[in-house]
Write an enzyme that holds these catalytic residues in place. Structure first.
Site, mmCIF file in Angstrom:
data_model
loop_
_atom_site.group_PDB
_atom_site.id
_atom_site.type_symbol
_atom_site.label_atom_id
_atom_site.label_comp_id
_atom_site.label_asym_id
_atom_site.label_seq_id
_atom_site.Cartn_x
_atom_site.Cartn_y
_atom_site.Cartn_z
ATOM 1 N N THR A 1 0.820 -1.216 0.000
ATOM 2 C CA THR A 1 0.000 0.000 0.000
ATOM 3 C C THR A 1 0.855 1.268 0.000
ATOM 4 O O THR A 1 0.392 2.338 0.390
ATOM 5 C CB THR A 1 -0.925 0.008 1.229
ATOM 6 N N CYS B 1 -1.033 9.405 -1.347
ATOM 7 C CA CYS B 1 -0.657 10.284 -2.451
ATOM 8 C C CYS B 1 -1.561 10.039 -3.655
ATOM 9 O O CYS B 1 -2.040 10.977 -4.309
ATOM 10 C CB CYS B 1 0.794 10.030 -2.862
#
Length: 280
Positions: free
Chosen positions: A208, A213
């Site tokens: 992950t 972002c």
């Protein structure tokens, strides 16, 4: 073509930061630009070192973009120091762009701090009031509010408290809650009037790196394209879920998400629908 600017740190391993933002922009068919605030020597396992770009150079990068190119949305990630934050805030006030999405990155995936402790106060005072959307995860929301978050109700409370600090809308991301037990990953949006829940199935993977972002960048893309906030968040939730579903086992630690899986499968025409929302 819509144009989106990322103001963030550089991740040399390619999974997060500027690199993840530019990949997300490309996957959404918008033109991506970047202002680098820090060079982070990191990989999927650890942060080796950080070298911040001078605030003056950060400001000049922003000048270079804004004086020449129309910006339809701005995504802001890592803000390492109070001086950097104040420089970016001054430029945002001067250029007054639309659709400012701020992901208040404070820690790397392995827990290494990416923001100086003194910068949190400056973030609250100078940057949060400029945000159209703020997207903290639970540890970041706890740091901003000073309160612990253990439940969906706590996430809702935190979203309202952060909204009172001046931003237009807040999304508290639920990836750090016990989704593995409930089978759901729930994000909470407060737009100043209503609370919305965005639910997807929990994906059991360690890969992950860069999800925050990616999510915030996808929201910026949706807003740049003229979507409503609710639709932009819904689409972004679907996109980041897809990227996690097809995440890549690259490196020895937390691998990156697959930003281009959907693009490789369907091209830019087909878009994944959001997984559904619940209004409360």
């Amino acid at each position: 073509m819509k144009k989106v600017l990322s103001i963030a740190g550089s991740d040399c391993s390619g999974g997060a930061g500027i690199q993840a933002d530019l990949k997300t922009f490309s996957a959404h068919g918008v033109f991506g630009m970047s202002v680098i605030v820090s060079v982070v020597a990191e990989n999927t396992s650890r942060v080796i070192d950080i070298q911040n770009i001078s605030p003056d150079m950060v400001g000049k990068q922003m000048d270079a973009v804004f004086e020449d190119i129309e910006v339809d949305a701005v995504k802001i990630g890592m803000l390492p120091s109070p001086e950097c934050i104040r420089e970016i805030a001054a430029k945002l006030i001067y250029y007054h762009p639309f659709n400012i999405v701020i992901d208040p990155v404070m820690y790397a995936k392995n827990g290494c701090p990416l923001m100086e402790p003194a910068a949190v106060k400056t973030l609250i005072e100078s940057i949060i009031p400029l945000a159209d959307v703020l997207t903290p995860n639970i540890p970041e929301a706890e740091k901003i509010t000073g309160n612990l978050i253990h439940s969906i109700a706590d996430m809702e409370t935190a979203a309202k408290e952060i909204h009172e600090m001046g931003c237009r809308a807040v999304i508290v991301k639920g990836g750090h809650t016990g989704g593995k037990d409930t089978g759901k990953a729930t994000d909470v949006l407060f737009d100043g009037k209503r609370i919305y829940h965005f639910d997807t199935g929990w994906i059991d993977t360690k890969n992950t790196h860069g999800t925050g972002c990616t999510f915030s960048s996808a929201i910026a893309c949706g807003l740049a394209k003229g979507m409503s906030l609710h639709k932009a968040v819904e689409k972004a939730k679907g996109y980041v879920t897809m990227a996690i579903e097809h995440s890549l086992s690259i490196g020895k630690g937390f691998g990156p998400t697959h930003h281009f899986y959907q693009l490789w499968q369907y091209g830019l025409i087909k878009e994944r629908e959001g997984e559904g929302t619940n209004e409360t």
